[in-house]
Design a protein around this motif. Structure first.
Motif, PDB file in Angstrom:
ATOM      1  N   UNK A  79      34.717  11.752  66.530  1.00  8.22           N
ATOM      2  CA  UNK A  79      35.400  12.689  67.424  1.00  8.22           C
ATOM      3  C   UNK A  79      34.462  13.196  68.515  1.00  8.22           C
ATOM      4  N   UNK A  80      33.215  13.466  68.147  1.00  6.71           N
ATOM      5  CA  UNK A  80      32.242  13.909  69.145  1.00  6.71           C
ATOM      6  C   UNK A  80      32.000  12.821  70.183  1.00  6.71           C
ATOM      7  N   UNK A  81      32.011  11.578  69.737  1.00  2.00           N
ATOM      8  CA  UNK A  81      31.848  10.461  70.669  1.00  2.00           C
ATOM      9  C   UNK A  81      32.996  10.446  71.679  1.00  2.00           C
ATOM     10  N   UNK A  82      34.213  10.716  71.197  1.00  2.00           N
ATOM     11  CA  UNK A  82      35.369  10.728  72.083  1.00  2.00           C
ATOM     12  C   UNK A  82      35.289  11.854  73.111  1.00  2.00           C
ATOM     13  N   UNK A  83      34.696  12.981  72.720  1.00  3.35           N
ATOM     14  CA  UNK A  83      34.628  14.144  73.612  1.00  3.35           C
ATOM     15  C   UNK A  83      33.244  14.332  74.225  1.00  3.35           C
ATOM     16  N   UNK A  84      32.412  13.299  74.157  1.00  2.00           N
ATOM     17  CA  UNK A  84      31.048  13.349  74.694  1.00  2.00           C
ATOM     18  C   UNK A  84      31.095  13.566  76.208  1.00  2.00           C
ATOM     19  N   UNK A  85      30.356  14.549  76.736  1.00  3.05           N
ATOM     20  CA  UNK A  85      30.380  14.809  78.187  1.00  3.05           C
ATOM     21  C   UNK A  85      29.652  13.762  79.024  1.00  3.05           C
ATOM     22  N   UNK A  86      28.947  12.836  78.385  1.00  4.69           N
ATOM     23  CA  UNK A  86      28.206  11.807  79.115  1.00  4.69           C
ATOM     24  C   UNK A  86      29.133  11.031  80.048  1.00  4.69           C
ATOM     25  N   UNK A  87      28.620  10.723  81.236  1.00  7.53           N
ATOM     26  CA  UNK A  87      29.411   9.953  82.190  1.00  7.53           C
ATOM     27  C   UNK A  87      30.667  10.668  82.637  1.00  7.53           C
TER      28      UNK A  87
END
Length: 465
Positions: free
Chosen positions: A328-336
């Motif tokens: 889930x954190x990967x889905x909401x990662x602010x990167x890019x």
């Protein structure tokens, strides 16, 4: 342990859109971009393009775009007065002899414009003084066709029903803004846990989604623009919340409340096994929110897991199965510029076009939507050097606001559970200091800085040294 995610990491990259490109010289030909509407023009020209005639009616897309953006340059009531005056002058409605053939072709078009205005921006016409403007101009039409007064009455009835349906915003359902302080027995302060009311993650995700859609339904599209109407030319260009943006602001407060509520549900517990169970429960809730398309509640829960009072509980996290949280954190990662989230959002939006029931739901991460609109506003001038309104900019704005309107109109397929929604709205939450103190009381400080803060909080909150 969770990684730190910050909505403030949002960046806008890439080249400016055509809407942001300003001409080199002071003059620019008016190039049509929408049904004959110019990409830039004087405010008077744009108002003229809004006014129907016996042989012309503006495109619906133009009506929405101009009514949305015009409040940056003119108050809605003043705009309505200008429109009504132009109608009277152009159709010579104040002359003794009316051209009845022309008026009968013009009248339905004016009433259609008023109906669309009241349907999309009802709050623009909620003052009694604006109603008299409508009655005055339609009263002139009624000299050759009494049915126009009946049609106006129907329009005004629909307006009153729309305003009544909006009613007081859902912020009235929330408990007091003041968070409770930590006590030596926090359970006694809160009386009960959310899991005692709802232990099914999918059920809770449904109720969160129900509440999100209630909040969204009260936000008018004009609030996204109204936040940037500067009363003082020297004022900051950051969003300025006031009575006209109260629903937008209240929805952002709801997001913060949900973050603190989840963190409170974790930190209030004295046993680490129970804390671990609660964390895993909310991870499951967040996963179900993602599956439903409720990205705002998802981000609130993920953010709460990353709040320092929660994330520092190492002994608790050692007992948590974190694989689902990492996904889930990967889905909401602010990167890019939140590229993973934006991909998921596009997928949910595409699915909603042909789906039924639950699969039609799209609830965006609202703070990021506001930030996108803010950067569009900041990156593109409202007026060009020649003084023309940069109408092409507002076409870009409408693309974002228009999607939001589509999403917020979806009927919630989940039946409300009053016991759950009441708890979500009214359960007391810890303040930030209260969360830290509860966290330190559960798992002792690990370094000098934490020990000093723990000591200070015990003194200020508990009166202990």
């Amino acid at each position: 342990m969770p990684r730190t995610l910050r909505a403030s990491d949002t960046v806008i990259s890439g080249n400016p859109s055509p809407a942001c490109t300003e001409p080199v010289d002071g003059e620019q030909a008016e190039q049509p971009v929408l049904g004959g509407a110019p990409s830039s023009a004087s405010l008077d020209t744009l108002i003229q393009h809004l006014v129907p005639t016996a042989d012309y009616y503006p495109e619906n897309a133009y009506i929405f775009t101009f009514l949305l953006s015009s409040r940056l340059f003119i108050e809605p009531r003043e705009l309505l007065a200008r429109v009504c005056q132009l109608c009277i002058e152009q159709q010579q409605l104040d002359e003794p002899g009316l051209d009845k053939v022309r008026v009968r072709k013009f009248g339905p078009k004016l009433l259609q414009l008023l109906a669309e205005w009241t349907e999309t921006f009802p709050r623009d016409l909620q003052e009694e003084s604006t109603i008299w403007l409508l009655k005055d101009v339609v009263g002139s039409l009624a000299r050759c066709e009494e049915a126009y007064c009946l049609r106006l009455h129907q329009v005004l009835q629909a307006l009153h029903q729309k305003l009544a349906a909006l009613g007081p915003g859902p912020e009235s359902l929330l408990g007091a803004d003041r968070p409770i302080s930590y006590r030596t027995q926090p359970q006694a302060s809160i009386h009960r846990e959310l899991l005692c009311i709802c232990s099914d993650p999918y059920r809770l995700a449904q109720q969160l989604t129900h509440m999100e859609l209630v909040w969204l339904r009260h936000i008018g599209p004009e609030e996204f623009v109204q936040a940037f109407v500067n009363k003082d030319p020297l004022a900051s260009t950051k969003p300025c919340f006031d009575e006209k943006t109260k629903n937008l602001e209240a929805y952002m407060r709801w997001f913060n409340r949900l973050c603190f509520l989840v963190a409170t549900e974790v930190c209030m517990l004295s046993k680490k096994k129970r804390r671990a169970q609660v964390i895993e429960f909310f991870i499951e809730v967040a996963r179900e929110c993602f599956n439903i398309g409720n990205f705002n509640s998802l981000m609130a829960i993920v953010s709460s897991m990353n709040m320092r009072p929660v994330s520092r509980l190492k002994k608790t996290w050692a007992k948590v199965k974190t694989a689902k949280l990492f996904i889930l954190e990967h889905q909401m990662d602010p990167t890019g510029n939140f590229c993973n989230y934006r991909t998921a959002l596009r997928g949910a939006a595409h699915r909603s076009l042909t789906a039924h029931s639950t699969e039609k739901i799209v609830i965006p991460f609202f703070s990021l939507l506001i930030k996108d609109i803010y950067f569009l506003h900041e990156g593109c001038a409202n007026r060009l050097p020649n003084g023309h309104v940069n109408f092409e900019k507002f076409l870009e704005l409408v693309k974002q606001v228009g999607e939001f309107i589509t999403w917020k109109q979806v009927e919630c397929p989940f039946e409300q559970d009053p016991s759950i929604t009441h708890y979500l709205c009214t359960a007391p939450v810890f303040s930030e200091d209260g969360l830290y103190l509860a966290s330190y009381e559960s798992e002792s400080p690990e370094n000098h800085t934490e020990k000093q803060r723990w000591k200070s909080l015990r003194s200020s909150i508990l009166g202990k040294t």
